[in-house]
Design a protein around this motif. Sequence first.
Motif, PDB file in Angstrom:
ATOM      1  N   UNK A   1       7.364  10.688  18.638  1.00 57.89           N
ATOM      2  CA  UNK A   1       6.861   9.691  17.698  1.00 57.89           C
ATOM      3  C   UNK A   1       7.495   9.998  16.347  1.00 57.89           C
ATOM      4  N   UNK A   2       8.080   9.000  15.743  1.00 60.29           N
ATOM      5  CA  UNK A   2       8.839   9.219  14.510  1.00 60.29           C
ATOM      6  C   UNK A   2       8.275   8.352  13.386  1.00 60.29           C
ATOM      7  N   UNK A   3       8.273   8.898  12.181  1.00 57.34           N
ATOM      8  CA  UNK A   3       7.798   8.149  11.017  1.00 57.34           C
ATOM      9  C   UNK A   3       8.918   8.051   9.982  1.00 57.34           C
ATOM     10  N   UNK A   4       8.628   7.364   8.902  1.00 64.14           N
ATOM     11  CA  UNK A   4       9.623   7.200   7.853  1.00 64.14           C
ATOM     12  C   UNK A   4      10.145   8.522   7.322  1.00 64.14           C
TER      13      UNK A   4
ATOM     14  N   UNK B   1       6.995   6.067   2.130  1.00 65.70           N
ATOM     15  CA  UNK B   1       5.709   6.363   1.495  1.00 65.70           C
ATOM     16  C   UNK B   1       5.003   5.115   0.972  1.00 65.70           C
ATOM     17  N   UNK B   2       5.653   3.957   1.116  1.00 66.05           N
ATOM     18  CA  UNK B   2       5.021   2.730   0.629  1.00 66.05           C
ATOM     19  C   UNK B   2       5.420   1.558   1.507  1.00 66.05           C
TER      20      UNK B   2
ATOM     21  N   UNK C   1       0.847  -1.201   0.000  1.00 65.48           N
ATOM     22  CA  UNK C   1       0.000   0.000   0.000  1.00 65.48           C
ATOM     23  C   UNK C   1       0.876   1.242   0.000  1.00 65.48           C
ATOM     24  N   UNK C   2       0.278   2.329  -0.504  1.00 69.87           N
ATOM     25  CA  UNK C   2       0.913   3.633  -0.349  1.00 69.87           C
ATOM     26  C   UNK C   2       0.463   4.215   0.988  1.00 69.87           C
TER      27      UNK C   2
ATOM     28  N   UNK D   1       5.980  -4.555   8.064  1.00 66.76           N
ATOM     29  CA  UNK D   1       7.026  -3.558   7.853  1.00 66.76           C
ATOM     30  C   UNK D   1       6.810  -2.374   8.803  1.00 66.76           C
ATOM     31  N   UNK D   2       7.906  -1.825   9.313  1.00 60.65           N
ATOM     32  CA  UNK D   2       7.810  -0.714  10.258  1.00 60.65           C
ATOM     33  C   UNK D   2       7.313   0.541   9.561  1.00 60.65           C
ATOM     34  N   UNK D   3       6.329   1.229  10.177  1.00 62.89           N
ATOM     35  CA  UNK D   3       5.845   2.505   9.622  1.00 62.89           C
ATOM     36  C   UNK D   3       5.966   3.669  10.606  1.00 62.89           C
TER      37      UNK D   3
END
Lengths: 274, 808
Positions: free
Chosen positions: B69-72, B103-104, B50-51, B110-112
Motif C-alpha cells: 500500500x503506497x501513499x503520497x 500532505x494536502x 484538506x490537509x 484526488x488520489x491519496x
Amino acid sequence: MIPAEFKYLFPSTVDEAVRMLAEEGEDAKVIAGGQSLVPVLRMRLAAPTALIDIGGLTELTGVRDDGDSLLIGAMTTHYEVQRDHLVQDHALLLRLVTDTIADPQIRHRGTFGGSLCHADPAGDLLAPVLALDAVMIIAGPSGRREVPAAEFFVDYFTTALAADEILVDVRVPKYTGWGAHYEKLNRVAQAWSIVAVAAAVQVRDGTISAARVGLTNVGSGPVRATGVEEALIGQPPSSEAISEAALRASSGDGYKDNLARVLTGRALTAAVAG
Amino acid sequence: MTATAEPEIGKARLRKEDARLITGQTRWTDNLQLTGMLHMAVLRSPVAHARITNIDVSRATAMPGVAVVLTGEDFAAEQGSLPCAWPITEDMKSPPAPAMAVDQVNFAGEAVALVIADSAYHAADALEAIDVDYEDLPVVLDMEEALRDNDLVHPDLGTNKCATWIFDSAEAGVGTNVEDEIASAEVVIERTFRQQRLIPAFMEPRSVVVDTTAGMFTVWSATQIPHILRWMLSAVTGISEHKLRVIAPDVGGGFGGKLQVTPEELLCLLVARRMGRPVKWTESRTESMLSAHHGRDQIQKITLSARRDGTVTGLKVELLADMGAYLRLVTPGVPILGAFMFNSIYKFAAYRFVCTNVFTNKVPTDAYRGAGRPEATFAIERMMDELAVELGMEPMKIREMNWIKHEEFPFNTVAGLTYDSGNYEAATARAMELFGYDELREEQARRRSSGDVVQLGIGISTYTEMCGLAPSRVLGALRYAAGGWETASIRMLPTGKVEVITGTSPHGQGHETVWSQIVADKLGVPFEDVEVLHGDTATSHKGMDSYGSRSLAVGGTALVHAADKVLAKARTLAAHMMECDEADVEFASGSFSVRGTSTVRSLGDVVLAAHVAHDLPEGMEPGMDADATFDPDNFSFPHGTHLCATEVDTETGMVRISRYVAVDDVGTVMNPLIVDGQVHGGLAQGIAQALYEEATHDEMGTLTTATFADYLLPCAADLPAFLTDRTTTPATSNPLGAKGVGEAGTIASTPAVVNSVLDAVRHLGVRDIEMPMSPERVWTALQGRPDPGAGDVAAGGLGSIDAQGGQS
C-alpha cells in the motif's frame, strides 16, 4: 465497481429460501432480477454477507386467475407482465406502467416483486399497486401472511417485509373494463420519473363510477390521491370535472406539486378516453 | 490491365474497424493479461480541500492478496509534477501538480493512496481498510468568490487568479477600439451566460497497463495521445524516452477527455518500476467522473454594440474560466482556443477578449469536444438572437446582413485569422429549405395566438470553427509547448500490399477506413490491400495524435504526400523497367504505362522490383517506402447552418426537439457515412449540453453527479431524427480540401437548441434560462421565479439510492 465479498445461495423452493434467510441473519439479502441491487453492490453502497438468489423459484413466476383477482408471482419479469393477457384484460394499468419501465434489457431481467420490495419511491410500480388496492402475499418462517399495499410501503426503500420474509405473490383485484393511463415525466429515457401519475377510471352510463389514482415520486413512498378519486365519483368524464379533481393532487406551489396536478389531469383524460 | 475503379474518396464505406470494436474482439487495454500482473486501486479523497494529517495503511497492508500500500509520501521524491504544456502568459501561476497528494488534497477525487494487489478484487477490498485523517480547509468553489482571494486553493500562490490573457483588435492592428465602438453605438447589449461544467463521458473507461520486462517500459493506455504521453512521461520520470514505448491500442472514445497525461498513467509507471512487475489500473465509471478532467465551466460576460439598422460594430468578451485545482496538459489554453471564434462569421469592426483563469477546489478542466469554440459559438449566437429581439428584427436576417459574403474570401478577421473559404449563403439557403422555415414560423404564430399549452420555438446557429490543429508557428506564438504537424509513412510490401503508419491516434473516428480509401485512390490498390497501423510509438515513430479535428486535414495530408513520394520513386523505376523516358510514363489505376504504347507495369511489379533490387537505376535505394510530415499554413474553417425546432410544454417545462436540420460545410468529404456519424454524435453532445448534462457539486465540493443515473446522457430515444446535408467549399489549406468534422456538430448545436427554447417562451416573458434547460428550470422561468439551480429533482436517479446507503 467491484462488490465486496458475499456468500451466494441458490434455493430451489420458497421454504428453503425462507430457511436460508433465517440462517444467514439480518445481513443477508434476497436477489431477484438484480436490476436495483446489483448497482448498489457494485458501488458498495450495501455489502450483504449473503445473497439468496430466488431466480430458481419457478413457483414464483407467472400470472394466475384467482376469481375476483389476479395473482402475480413476485418473480414474474416486467417483460412477462407486459405480454400477459390476464394483465391486459383485468389490470390494464399495470401493463401500461410496465411499458414505461427502463429499457427492454432491464424489462427482461427485472421482476414485478423485486421492484415492489426495493420500494424506491421513484419506482414505477409502487403507485399503481397502491392505487389498485393490491395485497402482498408474504412467506416467512411461520407461514404466509397478507399485507395490503397501503401497509406494505413504509418509507424510502423500506417495506413491511421482515428480514426473514419473502414476497411471493401480489393479489390484484380485477379492474375489467376500466380505462387506464400512466403519465410519466422523465428527462431522458433511462431516467427515473420526476413525477408520474397512475390512473384507472370506471365509467358507467356516462358517469365516473370509480377511480384509482396513485402518484410516483412525490414523497417517501407511493401516494394515493384519494381526494382526486373522491372528487371524480359521480362526475361526467369531462375535461372540466377532471381539471377540477386534478387540483386536489397537491396543494403546494412547488414544481413537483404542479407536476402532480398537471400529470393527474393528463392521466385521467387519457384514462377516460381509453 | 485494371479497369478504372470507382473512386474510393467520397464513397460511403462501412468502417473496416467496426466489427472488432463492436464485438469487443480486440485489444482494449483492460483486456490485456500479463504474467505476474499486479492490480492497482486508487483511494480518492472524499473532501475537496484538506490537509492530510495521518494515513494508516497497516490494516490494508495485512489484507489478503495485498502486495503493498503506497501513499503520497512514498512518491514524494520521484513523482515530480504532471505537465502543463500551455503556459498561456509569462506570469501564469502554476502550482505543482503531484500525481498523488502528499500532505494536502485540493479536490474531491484526488488520489491519496494506492493498493497494489494480486487481483482487482483484493485491491478494491483493501481500499476500505485505509484510514486517512483530514483537517478541513476552506473550500473554494465559486469563481467570482474565488477571485476575492478570501480563501485560497493554493496558499503558496497568494491568489486564486491563474492568469489573464488578452486579445485586442486595436492593439493587434486588425480592428478598431472596442470601447470607442461601444461608446458611440446606437445599441449596446450586455449579457452574462454560464457554461456549465461537463463531463466528457467517453464509453471506455480509462485503463493503463505497464510492463517492465525486456529492458523497456511498455505503457498501454486508453489515451488519445500516445506520442505526447511518451514524451511527457519521460520528462516527468527521467526515464529515457527511447526506453519508453507507449501503445494506445483500440480506444473507446475520448472527446478530449483522453487528451491528457493522467496521474494514474504516471503512478502505474512508477509502481511497475518499483515492483519490477506488470501493473494494471482500470477505473470504474464513478471514478472516471470524479477524477478524469471535466470540460467547459465558464462565466461569459458579453457586450455587443450595433447600429439601429442591425449592423454589428463591436464585441467585448470578458470570461472567467474555471481551471479546477491544477493545470493539466492544456487546461489554461482551452478558453484561449475560443478567443479567435467569438466574432464567428460576422464582420465586427472591433473586438476585445479578456479571459481570467481561476483556481477552485474542483477536478481540473481541460479539453472537451470543441474546447473553447463551443463556448464562443454559444455566446455569439445567443447574442445575435438578443440583438434581433432588441431591434425587432428577424434573427436570420440580422445574421445575413452581418456575415462575410462568399465573394469576400479569403477574409482577414477582427481576431487576426484568415478564413480561407466558405459560403454561408449557400449553407443557410439549403438549411432553410430542408427545415421548412417559413411554414414553421406560421405554425409558431398559430400556437402563440391560440395560447397552446405546447409552444413552438425556432433556433438558429450559423457557426464556423477553426480546426486542423495546427500551424506550428501559430502554436508557438500562443506559447504552446509543441508543434502541430503530422506524419505518415507508407511501406509497400513485396506482395503489393500496403502498410500505412499514421501519427494520428484514432479512438473511434474511423481513420483505418478513410486512410485506406485515400491510399487506395492515390496508389490504385484495392481498399482491402491497405492496413493502417497507429497508436504504437514503436511502429508509429512520431506523431502529434488526434484531437481538435486535425487528423484528416493534417494527418491525411501527410499521407497524401507520402503516397506522392512512393509514386515518384515508382515512376522512376517504372521508366527504368520499361526502358523509356520518365516524362513518358503515365500512371492510372495502379499501373504505369508508356505514353502511346501498350507497355505496362503494374505498381505491384514495380514494388517487387524495388524489393528484390536486382536491377535498379543507378543510385536508387532498394525498397519502396516513404515518410512525409506536413505542417499546415493555416487552420481550416468548417461552417454551417443548424436549425432547431423545439416544442416546449408550458405546463411541465419539458422540451422536445421536433425538428433538427444540420447543413455543414466540412470541405471535401472522404466518406459521407463517417461524416454523418460524426455530425450525429456531435449533435447529441451539443444538445446534451443544452438540455441534459451538468456536473454539480454540493457546498463541500463533492461531485453530486458521479453516476450516469445522476449525470444525464441522452440516448437515441431522446433525440430526434436528424436531417443532415452538406455544402462543399473545399479548404485551400490542404490538398484534400478537407476541413474537419469531429467537433462541428457539438459546436453548432448547443446555441441552436437554447435559442429555440427561448424563442418558444420569450413572448411569455422569459428572457433567459440557464443550461441545461431542465423541465424544472423552464417551468420556473415561466413562473417568473429565479433559477432553481440543478435542483434535487433533476434526475430522480441514484441520489435516491444514496438515501439508503447513507453515503455516496
